[in-house]
Design a protein around this motif. Structure first.
Motif, PDB file in Angstrom:
ATOM      1  N   ILE A 228      54.601  39.410  37.954  1.00 25.70           N
ATOM      2  CA  ILE A 228      53.147  39.459  38.151  1.00 25.70           C
ATOM      3  C   ILE A 228      52.728  38.419  39.195  1.00 25.70           C
ATOM      4  O   ILE A 228      51.967  38.716  40.122  1.00 25.70           O
ATOM      5  CB  ILE A 228      52.415  39.220  36.808  1.00 25.70           C
ATOM      6  CG1 ILE A 228      52.675  40.390  35.846  1.00 25.70           C
ATOM      7  CG2 ILE A 228      50.916  39.038  37.038  1.00 25.70           C
ATOM      8  CD1 ILE A 228      52.363  40.066  34.394  1.00 25.70           C
ATOM      9  N   HIS A 229      53.238  37.212  39.042  1.00 30.36           N
ATOM     10  CA  HIS A 229      52.900  36.134  39.976  1.00 30.36           C
ATOM     11  C   HIS A 229      53.328  36.478  41.407  1.00 30.36           C
ATOM     12  O   HIS A 229      52.529  36.390  42.353  1.00 30.36           O
ATOM     13  CB  HIS A 229      53.572  34.835  39.517  1.00 30.36           C
ATOM     14  CG  HIS A 229      53.455  33.703  40.491  1.00 30.36           C
ATOM     15  ND1 HIS A 229      52.279  32.999  40.681  1.00 30.36           N
ATOM     16  CD2 HIS A 229      54.365  33.165  41.359  1.00 30.36           C
ATOM     17  CE1 HIS A 229      52.471  32.074  41.609  1.00 30.36           C
ATOM     18  NE2 HIS A 229      53.722  32.154  42.038  1.00 30.36           N
ATOM     19  N   SER A 231      54.146  39.381  42.706  1.00 30.13           N
ATOM     20  CA  SER A 231      53.555  40.612  43.236  1.00 30.13           C
ATOM     21  C   SER A 231      52.207  40.351  43.883  1.00 30.13           C
ATOM     22  O   SER A 231      51.875  40.940  44.917  1.00 30.13           O
ATOM     23  CB  SER A 231      53.401  41.651  42.119  1.00 30.13           C
ATOM     24  OG  SER A 231      52.387  41.268  41.193  1.00 30.13           O
ATOM     25  N   ARG A 232      51.436  39.470  43.295  1.00 26.23           N
ATOM     26  CA  ARG A 232      50.112  39.160  43.855  1.00 26.23           C
ATOM     27  C   ARG A 232      50.247  38.484  45.221  1.00 26.23           C
ATOM     28  O   ARG A 232      49.432  38.723  46.118  1.00 26.23           O
ATOM     29  CB  ARG A 232      49.339  38.283  42.873  1.00 26.23           C
ATOM     30  CG  ARG A 232      48.842  39.062  41.667  1.00 26.23           C
ATOM     31  CD  ARG A 232      48.180  38.201  40.623  1.00 26.23           C
ATOM     32  NE  ARG A 232      47.377  39.030  39.724  1.00 26.23           N
ATOM     33  CZ  ARG A 232      47.186  38.759  38.437  1.00 26.23           C
ATOM     34  NH1 ARG A 232      47.720  37.660  37.901  1.00 26.23           N
ATOM     35  NH2 ARG A 232      46.449  39.557  37.696  1.00 26.23           N
ATOM     36  N   GLN A 236      49.454  40.436  49.274  1.00 24.00           N
ATOM     37  CA  GLN A 236      48.634  39.793  50.299  1.00 24.00           C
ATOM     38  C   GLN A 236      49.449  39.437  51.538  1.00 24.00           C
ATOM     39  O   GLN A 236      48.946  39.497  52.665  1.00 24.00           O
ATOM     40  CB  GLN A 236      47.988  38.525  49.713  1.00 24.00           C
ATOM     41  CG  GLN A 236      47.018  38.791  48.573  1.00 24.00           C
ATOM     42  CD  GLN A 236      45.869  39.695  48.992  1.00 24.00           C
ATOM     43  OE1 GLN A 236      45.297  39.523  50.069  1.00 24.00           O
ATOM     44  NE2 GLN A 236      45.536  40.654  48.137  1.00 24.00           N
ATOM     45  N   TRP A 338      45.571  44.459  36.846  1.00 27.46           N
ATOM     46  CA  TRP A 338      46.652  44.070  37.770  1.00 27.46           C
ATOM     47  C   TRP A 338      47.202  45.284  38.507  1.00 27.46           C
ATOM     48  O   TRP A 338      47.440  45.233  39.716  1.00 27.46           O
ATOM     49  CB  TRP A 338      47.747  43.362  36.986  1.00 27.46           C
ATOM     50  CG  TRP A 338      49.028  43.154  37.746  1.00 27.46           C
ATOM     51  CD1 TRP A 338      49.239  42.281  38.780  1.00 27.46           C
ATOM     52  CD2 TRP A 338      50.275  43.822  37.519  1.00 27.46           C
ATOM     53  NE1 TRP A 338      50.553  42.368  39.210  1.00 27.46           N
ATOM     54  CE2 TRP A 338      51.201  43.298  38.453  1.00 27.46           C
ATOM     55  CE3 TRP A 338      50.696  44.795  36.614  1.00 27.46           C
ATOM     56  CZ2 TRP A 338      52.535  43.736  38.508  1.00 27.46           C
ATOM     57  CZ3 TRP A 338      52.008  45.226  36.653  1.00 27.46           C
ATOM     58  CH2 TRP A 338      52.908  44.695  37.604  1.00 27.46           C
ATOM     59  N   GLU A 341      44.896  46.201  41.147  1.00 27.43           N
ATOM     60  CA  GLU A 341      44.982  45.179  42.196  1.00 27.43           C
ATOM     61  C   GLU A 341      46.137  45.475  43.162  1.00 27.43           C
ATOM     62  O   GLU A 341      46.024  45.258  44.377  1.00 27.43           O
ATOM     63  CB  GLU A 341      45.178  43.820  41.524  1.00 27.43           C
ATOM     64  CG  GLU A 341      45.225  42.626  42.442  1.00 27.43           C
ATOM     65  CD  GLU A 341      45.491  41.340  41.667  1.00 27.43           C
ATOM     66  OE1 GLU A 341      45.977  40.376  42.300  1.00 27.43           O
ATOM     67  OE2 GLU A 341      45.247  41.296  40.440  1.00 27.43           O
ATOM     68  N   LEU A 342      47.239  46.000  42.632  1.00 28.78           N
ATOM     69  CA  LEU A 342      48.387  46.344  43.465  1.00 28.78           C
ATOM     70  C   LEU A 342      48.166  47.621  44.277  1.00 28.78           C
ATOM     71  O   LEU A 342      48.902  47.883  45.227  1.00 28.78           O
ATOM     72  CB  LEU A 342      49.636  46.537  42.600  1.00 28.78           C
ATOM     73  CG  LEU A 342      50.211  45.337  41.867  1.00 28.78           C
ATOM     74  CD1 LEU A 342      51.534  45.712  41.206  1.00 28.78           C
ATOM     75  CD2 LEU A 342      50.413  44.149  42.793  1.00 28.78           C
TER      76      LEU A 342
END
Length: 388
Positions: A228-229, A231-232, A236, A338, A341-342
Motif C-alpha cells: 500500500i505504501h 503503490s502510492r 505518483q 485506495w 486512488e490507484l
C-alpha cells in the motif's frame, strides 16, 4: 499454526539493477538448445531483447523463438510452443516478459512432451506431471503474478470460454528468475496498477481464511502494508526505484507459497475474475478489482474477526471506533478508497461485461471452499450482478 506441511522453494532469485549479469552463468548449467519466449515486442523497443540475445550468443546457445505471447495465453498458443519445443529438441526455456510469459513458459515446459492433449490432462483433469519437464528461467519485466517464483500457470481456452490455472509442484518452478525493478519502468500506469492489485489480492486470498493464530497472517499483514505504501509512491512517480523495487519484491513473496503455509486459502476472487477474463480477455488484475468489493462485503459477516483485524492492522482503523462490524466495514471502505486512488476498474461493465454474460461467467467459475463461506452458483450470479 495448524496442520502439517513441507515448505520448499527451489527458485533462485537475482534481484537488483545488475541482476541480468547473472544470466550467462545460469544458462551455462543447461543444454545448447534454448527456446526464447516473449510478448508483443516491448522488450525489443526497450533494448532488453538485444541484451538477452547477446548473452545467449556469448553462451553458444542455439536459439528458437516463440514471440507474441498474449496477456492471457491461449491453448492454441500453447500448442504452438509445444511444437516449436519438440521440433528444436529444446533443452531450456527462457521467458522474458511479465507474468503471462512466465506462465506460458511453464505450460510449455510440462506440455511439450505430454503424450495426450495437455489442456485435458493438466487444465481440465488437473493431473500431476508424469512426462519430461523442460526447465524454465525468467527475466521479469512486470511485477504482479508472482509467476517468477511459483509453479502456477494459467491458460485460456476461447472455444470453451474457460480460463484455468494449474498450480504445479516445485519441479515446475523456474530454476532462476532475474528481477531488475528498472525493467518495470516502461510499463503503462494501467498495467502497473493492475499488477499491484493482483499482488494485493494474492495476499488477501490467503489471509481471509482460518481462525488460528498463524504466523503466515502476520507476514501477510506486513506485505500488504508495504505494498500500500509503495503503490502510492509509484502511482505518483513510476520511476521511483525504491517503491518499484519493494513492489517487485512483495510480488514474489505474495505467491511463492510461503504465506500459505499452515492455512486454508480462499481463491474465489481469482476463480470469478478468471471466468470474467475468459469472456472478455480483460487485464487479469482489473477482473479481480472489479469483483473484489462485492465479494469481500458478502464474506465479512462470516469472517468478522479477521476482517476487523484487517481493518486495524492493515488500514489503521481505530479498534475502539465502534462494534466489530463497523470497524471491519471501515477497513473495506479504506481498501476501496485506495483501489480508486490507484485507478483500478471497480465494475464489470467497464470491462465489457453485459447482463446476458452473467450466467455463462458463473458457469465457468470453479467453486472453492477454503474461505469463510462457500458460494452457491446463485450467489455467484448475484455477486456478479452487484459488480456490474
Amino acid at each position: 499454526m495448524l496442520g502439517n506441511f513441507t515448505y520448499c522453494n527451489p527458485t533462485r532469485l537475482y534481484f537488483g539493477e545488475d541482476a541480468l549479469e547473472n544470466l550467462g552463468a545460469e544458462l551455462a548449467k543447461y543444454g545448447k538448445n534454448v527456446l526464447l519466449v516473449y510478448g508483443g515486442g516491448s522488450i525489443k523497443k526497450s533494448g532488453l531483447y538485444g541484451q538477452v540475445t547477446a548473452i545467449l550468443a556469448d553462451c553458444g546457445k542455439e536459439v528458437c523463438e516463440v514471440p507474441g505471447v498474449m496477456p492471457n495465453p491461449t491453448v492454441d498458443k500453447l500448442y504452438e510452443g509445444c511444437r516449436t519445443a519438440r521440433e528444436n529438441r529444446v533443452d531450456f526455456i527462457l521467458a522474458v516478459g511479465g507474468g503471462s510469459v512466465c506462465d506460458y513458459a511453464k505450460a510449455v515446459s510440462v506440455s511439450a512432451w505430454c503424450e495426450e492433449d495437455p489442456w485435458d490432462k493438466y487444465f481440465l483433469r488437473m493431473e500431476d506431471v508424469d512426462n519430461r519437464i523442460i526447465p524454465v528461467g525468467c527475466v521479469l519485466t512486470m511485477a504482479g503474478t508472482g509467476s517468477e517464483m511459483n509453479g502456477g500457470s494459467v491458460i485460456t481456452n476461447h472455444a470453451s470460454r474457460l480460463k484455468i490455472g494449474h498450480v504445479f509442484g516445485d519441479n515446475v518452478f523456474p530454476k532462476f528468475s532475474i528481477l531488475n525493478p528498472k525493467l518495470t519502468y516502461t510499463l503503462p500506469k494501467y498495467q502497473m496498477a493492475a499488477g499491484i492489485y493482483d499482488i494485493f489480492n494474492h495476499i488477501t486470498e490467503q489471509y481471509f481464511s482460518g481462525t488460528d493464530d498463524n504466523t503466515s497472517d502476520y507476514l501477510a499483514e506486513g506485505l500488504m502494508k508495504s505494498l500500500i505504501h509503495s503503490s502510492r509512491i509509484a502511482v505518483q512517480n513510476p520511476q521511483d526505484y525504491e517503491a518499484r523495487s519493494n513492489i517487485m519484491w512483495t510480488a514474489a513473496w505474495a505467491l511463492n507459497t510461503l504465506i500459505a503455509q499452515g492455512k486454508r486459502t480462499d481463491w474465489m476472487v481469482h476463480m470469478i475474475g478468471q471466468s470474467v477474463g475468459a469472456y472478455t480477455d480483460a487485464t487479469h488484475g482489473m477482473t479481480l478489482s472489479a469483483v473484489s468489493m462485492a465479494y469481500y462485503r458478502a464474506l465479512l459477516p462470516h469472517g468478522l474477526d479477521k476482517f476487523r483485524r484487517f481493518a486495524v492492522n492493515v488500514w489503521g482503523v481505530d479498534p475502539a471506533g465502534g462494534p466489530a462490524v463497523e470497524v471491519a466495514a471501515e477497513g473495506l471502505k479504506r481498501m476501496e478508497a485506495w483501489m480508486r486512488e490507484l485507478g483500478l476498474v471497480m465494475n464489470l461493465r467497464e470491462l465489457g461485461v453485459t447482463e446476458d454474460m452473467l450466467e455463462g461467467i458463473a458457469d465457468g467459475v470453479f467453486p472453492m471452499d477454503g474461505g469463510y463461506k462457500a458460494l452457491s452458483r446463485e450467489e455467484i450470479v448475484q455477486l456478479l450482478r452487484e459488480s456490474l
